[in-house]
Design a protein around this motif. Structure first.
Motif, mmCIF file in Angstrom:
data_model
loop_
_atom_site.group_PDB
_atom_site.id
_atom_site.type_symbol
_atom_site.label_atom_id
_atom_site.label_comp_id
_atom_site.label_asym_id
_atom_site.label_seq_id
_atom_site.Cartn_x
_atom_site.Cartn_y
_atom_site.Cartn_z
ATOM 1 N N MET A 38 0.855 -1.170 0.133
ATOM 2 C CA MET A 38 0.205 -0.091 -0.047
ATOM 3 C C MET A 38 0.790 1.172 0.088
ATOM 4 O O MET A 38 1.868 1.349 0.762
ATOM 5 C CB MET A 38 -0.888 0.034 1.328
ATOM 6 N N ILE A 39 0.609 2.122 -0.762
ATOM 7 C CA ILE A 39 1.397 3.261 -0.837
ATOM 8 C C ILE A 39 0.969 4.487 -0.198
ATOM 9 O O ILE A 39 -0.329 4.594 0.089
ATOM 10 C CB ILE A 39 1.439 3.880 -2.321
ATOM 11 N N ASN A 40 1.911 5.052 0.681
ATOM 12 C CA ASN A 40 1.705 6.195 1.663
ATOM 13 C C ASN A 40 1.911 7.446 0.817
ATOM 14 O O ASN A 40 2.882 7.844 0.355
ATOM 15 C CB ASN A 40 2.562 6.058 2.619
ATOM 16 N N GLY A 41 0.642 7.960 0.128
ATOM 17 C CA GLY A 41 0.550 9.055 -0.584
ATOM 18 C C GLY A 41 1.452 10.306 -0.157
ATOM 19 O O GLY A 41 2.156 11.000 -1.189
ATOM 20 N N TYR A 42 1.318 10.541 1.312
ATOM 21 C CA TYR A 42 2.078 11.683 1.741
ATOM 22 C C TYR A 42 3.697 11.561 1.669
ATOM 23 O O TYR A 42 4.388 12.328 1.048
ATOM 24 C CB TYR A 42 1.596 12.006 2.913
ATOM 25 N N GLU A 43 3.977 10.307 2.102
ATOM 26 C CA GLU A 43 5.564 10.130 2.314
ATOM 27 C C GLU A 43 6.137 9.902 0.720
ATOM 28 O O GLU A 43 7.309 10.266 0.422
ATOM 29 C CB GLU A 43 5.839 8.814 2.797
ATOM 30 N N THR B 240 -3.581 7.693 3.310
ATOM 31 C CA THR B 240 -2.726 8.845 3.837
ATOM 32 C C THR B 240 -3.042 8.926 5.454
ATOM 33 O O THR B 240 -4.050 8.709 5.823
ATOM 34 C CB THR B 240 -3.464 9.928 3.113
ATOM 35 N N ASN B 241 -2.460 9.449 6.186
ATOM 36 C CA ASN B 241 -2.456 9.580 7.586
ATOM 37 C C ASN B 241 -2.614 10.987 7.909
ATOM 38 O O ASN B 241 -2.541 11.542 8.947
ATOM 39 C CB ASN B 241 -1.198 8.959 8.355
ATOM 40 N N PHE B 242 -2.954 11.967 6.775
ATOM 41 C CA PHE B 242 -3.302 13.222 6.846
ATOM 42 C C PHE B 242 -4.518 13.738 6.260
ATOM 43 O O PHE B 242 -4.975 12.835 5.506
ATOM 44 C CB PHE B 242 -2.097 13.965 6.170
ATOM 45 N N ASN B 243 -5.183 14.420 6.660
ATOM 46 C CA ASN B 243 -6.433 15.127 5.948
ATOM 47 C C ASN B 243 -5.871 15.837 4.736
ATOM 48 O O ASN B 243 -4.769 16.504 4.940
ATOM 49 C CB ASN B 243 -7.258 16.124 6.850
ATOM 50 N N ILE B 244 -6.458 15.844 3.691
ATOM 51 C CA ILE B 244 -5.995 16.392 2.189
ATOM 52 C C ILE B 244 -7.291 17.191 1.893
ATOM 53 O O ILE B 244 -8.341 17.086 1.744
ATOM 54 C CB ILE B 244 -5.757 15.264 1.373
ATOM 55 N N LEU B 245 -6.568 18.709 1.398
ATOM 56 C CA LEU B 245 -7.448 19.355 0.732
ATOM 57 C C LEU B 245 -6.837 19.595 -0.490
ATOM 58 O O LEU B 245 -5.527 19.993 -0.845
ATOM 59 C CB LEU B 245 -7.581 20.811 1.621
#
Length: 293
Positions: free
Chosen positions: A1-6, A41-46
């Motif tokens: 699974m890809i961590n989009g943020y990292e 993602t472990n962040f909220n994204i705008l």
């Protein structure tokens, strides 16, 4: 699974980036060469879509993201499907809960007490693009190439103005409700993280990251909440979901296996038979025979 943020964060030479008070703003020209990929993602994204379109899939629902629109993503996992012939560019703001909670509390006086949805279930919220939203987008796009770099205090001021605009807009009612619930909690709900992401093949470390916990704390709190280990709980939930899909859809066995978070067909067949007394294929055949009687 890809961590989009990292994936983006650790390639600053490829993706233009700005940091501000624990947030990361990224200008994202998508290099995805395959049609579909799983991301978390472990962040909220705008996210502001600059060019192109893509589909995001979650169990039971899909969203078409289109050029010129603005979206808010909750933390968690999803399947991303690109239109490879169109390309994709976006500006993404990765916002940690630790920044959002006090920010939303600052604005309580503007919307606290209004009628809000108790538990908004959507993973993605499309926001109305008004004059404030469009202005913020333009300022941010200019900031990526500005020399000297944009002042961090000024960036935060513009971002806070944008948040106030979002909260004040009645058409963003569902997102406001989600942010309100987020601000009311001291920490991320472990129950919600697991119940909404168990069907994705995430590692325990990745689940812990989405829940904003260390792996040791995640395991300890998980056992006190669910009275079992994460591995046993995940297998049971995925098998129950597979059973539901076998009963209610005509999807083939392999697609069901993948959608439920299993990657090995022999393992899936074995654990399914252990729980339900028949392999997935034979279980479906039996259900069809029973329905025909």
């Amino acid at each position: 699974m890809i961590n989009g943020y990292e994936f983006l964060k650790y390639q600053p030479e490829v993706y233009k980036q700005l940091t501000c008070k624990g947030m990361t703003f990224v200008y994202y020209d998508c290099p995805q060469a395959v049609k579909r990929v799983d991301i978390f993602t472990n962040f909220n994204i705008l996210s502001f879509v600059i060019k192109g379109k893509k589909l995001l899939h979650r169990p039971g629902k899909s969203w078409l993201l289109e050029e010129g629109n603005c979206y808010f993503f909750k933390k968690g996992a999803f399947n991303q499907e690109l239109y490879l012939d169109e390309g994709w560019r976006s500006m993404n703001l990765y916002i940690p809960d630790s920044y959002l909670r006090p920010l939303i509390k600052d604005y309580y006086k503007y919307y606290k007490g209004k009628s809000l949805i108790s538990h908004p279930s959507d993973y993605i919220f499309e926001l109305e693009v008004n004059e404030m939203t469009a202005d913020f987008r333009q300022v941010m796009l200019s900031s990526f190439t500005q020399q000297p770099p944009a002042d961090e205090e000024l960036l935060e001021e513009r971002f806070r103005e944008l948040v106030y605009s979002i909260l004040s807009n009645k058409r963003n009612h569902a997102l406001v409700s989600y942010l309100n619930n987020l601000a009311d909690r001291q920490k991320t709900s472990l129950f919600e993280v697991m119940e909404t992401n168990y069907m994705y093949n995430l590692s325990l470390q990745e689940y812990a990251k989405i829940a904003n916990r260390s792996l040791a704390t995640f395991k300890r709190e998980f056992k006190s909440l669910f009275y079992t280990t994460p591995s046993k709980w995940l297998i049971n939930k995925r098998l129950e979901y597979a059973q539901l899909m076998l009963n209610t859809t005509k999807k083939n066995i392999n697609d069901i296996m993948m959608e439920c978070g299993f990657e090995n067909s022999s393992h899936f067949s074995r654990v399914f038979k252990d729980k339900f007394g028949a392999s997935p294929l034979n279980y479906r055949k039996e259900q069809v025979r029973s329905a025909a009687l």
